[in-house]
Design a protein around this motif. Structure first.
Motif, PDB file in Angstrom:
ATOM      1  N   ALA A  64      41.045  40.448  25.361  1.00 16.93           N
ATOM      2  CA  ALA A  64      39.733  39.795  25.401  1.00 16.93           C
ATOM      3  C   ALA A  64      39.135  39.860  26.802  1.00 16.93           C
ATOM      4  N   PHE A  65      39.969  39.675  27.826  1.00 16.49           N
ATOM      5  CA  PHE A  65      39.502  39.765  29.211  1.00 16.49           C
ATOM      6  C   PHE A  65      38.917  41.148  29.485  1.00 16.49           C
ATOM      7  N   ALA A  66      39.582  42.191  28.999  1.00 19.15           N
ATOM      8  CA  ALA A  66      39.092  43.555  29.201  1.00 19.15           C
ATOM      9  C   ALA A  66      37.696  43.732  28.613  1.00 19.15           C
ATOM     10  N   ASN A  67      37.437  43.088  27.480  1.00 19.83           N
ATOM     11  CA  ASN A  67      36.138  43.233  26.805  1.00 19.83           C
ATOM     12  C   ASN A  67      35.032  42.437  27.473  1.00 19.83           C
ATOM     13  N   VAL A  68      35.353  41.250  27.975  1.00 20.26           N
ATOM     14  CA  VAL A  68      34.285  40.375  28.482  1.00 20.26           C
ATOM     15  C   VAL A  68      34.082  40.472  29.992  1.00 20.26           C
ATOM     16  N   ALA A  69      35.113  40.907  30.736  1.00 26.46           N
ATOM     17  CA  ALA A  69      34.986  40.908  32.196  1.00 26.46           C
ATOM     18  C   ALA A  69      35.685  42.080  32.871  1.00 26.46           C
ATOM     19  N   GLY A  70      36.297  42.970  32.101  1.00 21.34           N
ATOM     20  CA  GLY A  70      37.068  44.054  32.709  1.00 21.34           C
ATOM     21  C   GLY A  70      36.281  44.921  33.655  1.00 21.34           C
ATOM     22  N   CYS A  71      34.970  45.099  33.379  1.00 18.35           N
ATOM     23  CA  CYS A  71      34.155  45.955  34.239  1.00 18.35           C
ATOM     24  C   CYS A  71      33.812  45.290  35.569  1.00 18.35           C
ATOM     25  N   ASP A  72      34.070  44.003  35.712  1.00 19.59           N
ATOM     26  CA  ASP A  72      33.718  43.271  36.934  1.00 19.59           C
ATOM     27  C   ASP A  72      34.815  43.307  37.995  1.00 19.59           C
ATOM     28  N   PHE A  73      36.009  43.817  37.654  1.00 26.32           N
ATOM     29  CA  PHE A  73      37.143  43.755  38.564  1.00 26.32           C
ATOM     30  C   PHE A  73      37.888  45.091  38.600  1.00 26.32           C
TER      31      PHE A  73
ATOM     32  N   THR B 222      39.418  42.699  53.357  1.00 27.13           N
ATOM     33  CA  THR B 222      39.525  42.035  52.063  1.00 27.13           C
ATOM     34  C   THR B 222      40.352  42.860  51.119  1.00 27.13           C
ATOM     35  N   ALA B 223      40.968  42.196  50.163  1.00 30.16           N
ATOM     36  CA  ALA B 223      41.806  42.895  49.191  1.00 30.16           C
ATOM     37  C   ALA B 223      40.946  43.617  48.186  1.00 30.16           C
ATOM     38  N   SER B 224      41.542  44.613  47.516  1.00 33.23           N
ATOM     39  CA  SER B 224      40.766  45.428  46.589  1.00 33.23           C
ATOM     40  C   SER B 224      41.086  45.151  45.142  1.00 33.23           C
ATOM     41  N   THR B 225      42.119  44.349  44.871  1.00 32.84           N
ATOM     42  CA  THR B 225      42.466  44.053  43.489  1.00 32.84           C
ATOM     43  C   THR B 225      42.578  42.558  43.306  1.00 32.84           C
ATOM     44  N   VAL B 226      42.374  42.133  42.079  1.00 31.39           N
ATOM     45  CA  VAL B 226      42.390  40.698  41.803  1.00 31.39           C
ATOM     46  C   VAL B 226      43.786  40.117  41.930  1.00 31.39           C
ATOM     47  N   GLY B 227      44.797  40.913  41.897  1.00 30.57           N
ATOM     48  CA  GLY B 227      46.151  40.380  41.920  1.00 30.57           C
ATOM     49  C   GLY B 227      46.814  40.466  43.262  1.00 30.57           C
TER      50      GLY B 227
ATOM     51  N   ALA C 223      49.871  37.288  35.250  1.00 25.80           N
ATOM     52  CA  ALA C 223      50.366  36.444  36.340  1.00 25.80           C
ATOM     53  C   ALA C 223      49.575  35.142  36.420  1.00 25.80           C
ATOM     54  N   VAL C 224      48.255  35.234  36.261  1.00 27.21           N
ATOM     55  CA  VAL C 224      47.429  34.021  36.281  1.00 27.21           C
ATOM     56  C   VAL C 224      47.754  33.133  35.082  1.00 27.21           C
TER      57      VAL C 224
ATOM     58  N   TRP D  43      41.509  45.824  38.179  1.00 25.09           N
ATOM     59  CA  TRP D  43      42.592  44.986  37.684  1.00 25.09           C
ATOM     60  C   TRP D  43      43.546  45.782  36.813  1.00 25.09           C
ATOM     61  N   ILE D  44      44.727  45.215  36.626  1.00 22.04           N
ATOM     62  CA  ILE D  44      45.717  45.719  35.684  1.00 22.04           C
ATOM     63  C   ILE D  44      46.170  44.531  34.841  1.00 22.04           C
ATOM     64  N   PRO D  45      46.725  44.767  33.635  1.00 28.02           N
ATOM     65  CA  PRO D  45      47.111  43.642  32.774  1.00 28.02           C
ATOM     66  C   PRO D  45      48.038  42.641  33.441  1.00 28.02           C
TER      67      PRO D  45
END
Length: 399
Positions: free
Chosen positions: A241-250, A54-59, A259-260, A252-254
């Motif tokens: 905003a993503f960093a504040n609400v979900a950044g700890c769950d992934f 499985t991949a290790s990053t969301v992107g 891209a999404v 990720w990089i900006p």
């Protein structure tokens, strides 16, 4: 990983206390068990010297996918009722063509969205699952954890929890308490980003293929446009905003979130009411994103609650590209070119923009296409002279 799997297993066996419902507690425990299994499998792979599956990053993506394998993925996630093929061209990207002759009025594609959110203006009055709109004020059924998702029935709430809502719920609750306020469009886009990335994470944990990996991002095209500064400002607001609400769950990089966002802007579908006067929400459907644009479309989209169905507006020959219109084709050439360039990042060179070609028959009430009623579908390839509107008459006559 061994510690992670042990901790996840221990937590999964511990009763979840707090304000969650019994169903929410069970979902949390199931998610923890999934995490434990995933950690154990990954640990075994690493100990055996094999590459993690499985991949290790969301992107991350698997790179260029063959057109045949993409079609197979599409068939797994949608109902392709008339054969289509995917072609590639330097100036058009990947796009559908008819694999055989298609009759006027024939159903070409049915698909459910991979991600869908209600617009911020209508979150209390439109069901977050089936998109049914309340005519009597706010919907009574809502998620008591995030207080963001509203539903028309307990059944729709259960369906949403089985889908993506159980994963995004806590992030939506954090979004409610966010100090930095986003505008309506940014908030709607952020909620769609959350849904897409939590879906991707869930697929990675379960070792499943995520069709959203095939979503094309148009971020590069926007960077070349004069409106990029406004795009960039909105993107940065959503990323923060993503960093504040979900950044700890992934991991990720900006650029992953950007891209999404580019994919949403280029390939998102507005969910309009039956008079096409209000946009109730926004959806991403990868199978539907392979329809290219033309100001003289040969295919029309019809919304059935949360699903999309596409119909041929006229007879289509084998090998002919399948087009929908991304905008109102009744506008002037100048306005169409400007809107497409600003919103989608390309210059339209279809026959109508070049000065030739007539529009298909349109509904006199609003932006709706008149779809021929097919007689004896599957036996008779001729359409009658009767039509139904793709917007105000969303359910075709029985055939």
């Amino acid at each position: 990983l061994h510690i992670l799997s042990s901790q996840c297993s221990r937590l999964a066996m511990t009763p979840v206390r707090g304000s969650l419902s019994r169903e929410g507690q069970e979902l949390c425990q199931d998610a923890l068990l999934d995490s434990a299994v995933s950690a154990v499998c990954l640990e075994k792979e690493l100990l055996s010297g094999s590459s993690p599956s499985t991949a290790s990053t969301v992107g991350s993506t698997e790179g260029a996918t063959s057109q045949d394998s993409v079609i197979e993925k599409l068939k797994e996630h949608s109902q392709v009722t008339a054969p289509v093929q995917i072609r590639t061209a330097p100036d058009s990207g990947r796009f559908y063509v008819a694999a055989r002759a298609v009759a006027a009025g024939e159903r070409v594609l049915e698909t459910s969205p991979e991600a869908i959110v209600v617009d911020e203006n209508f979150v209390t009055r439109v069901c977050a699952w089936c998109f049914k709109e309340s005519t009597q004020g706010a919907l009574r059924v809502k998620c008591e954890t995030c207080k963001c998702a509203h539903f028309c029935s307990p059944g729709c709430q259960a369906a949403a929890n089985e889908g993506s809502h159980a994963f995004e719920c806590l992030a939506l609750a954090r979004l409610k308490g966010l100090r930095t306020r986003l505008d309506r469009e940014q908030t709607t886009h952020l909620r769609l980003v959350l849904q897409i990335l939590y879906r991707r994470q869930r697929c990675q944990i379960r070792g499943e293929t995520d069709i959203v990996e095939e979503l094309h991002t148009g971020r590069e095209a926007f960077e070349q446009h004069k409106s990029w500064k406004s795009h960039e400002k909105r993107y940065k607001g959503v990323v923060a905003a993503f960093a504040n609400v979900a950044g700890c769950d992934f991991h990720w990089i900006p650029q992953d979130v950007e891209a999404v966002l580019g994919g949403i802007e280029c390939n998102g579908f507005g969910i309009w009411d039956h008079n096409r006067s209000r946009c109730l929400g926004l959806a991403v459907s990868v199978p539907a994103s392979f329809f290219n644009h033309a100001c003289i479309p040969n295919v029309a989209r019809v919304r059935h609650q949360r699903d999309n169905v596409f119909y041929a507006l006229r007879p289509i020959e084998e090998g002919e590209p399948l087009y929908i219109s991304y905008i109102d084709p009744r506008k002037s050439t100048r306005d169409r070119v400007e809107e497409l360039n600003s919103c989608y990042g390309f210059i339209c060179r279809c026959p109508r923009c070049a000065g030739s070609g007539d529009l298909p028959q349109m509904c006199p009430k609003h932006l709706g296409y008149m779809i021929p009623t097919l007689v004896n579908d599957g036996e008779n390839t001729d359409a009658t002279c009767s039509y139904w509107c793709s917007v105000c008459f969303t359910k075709p006559p029985s055939r």
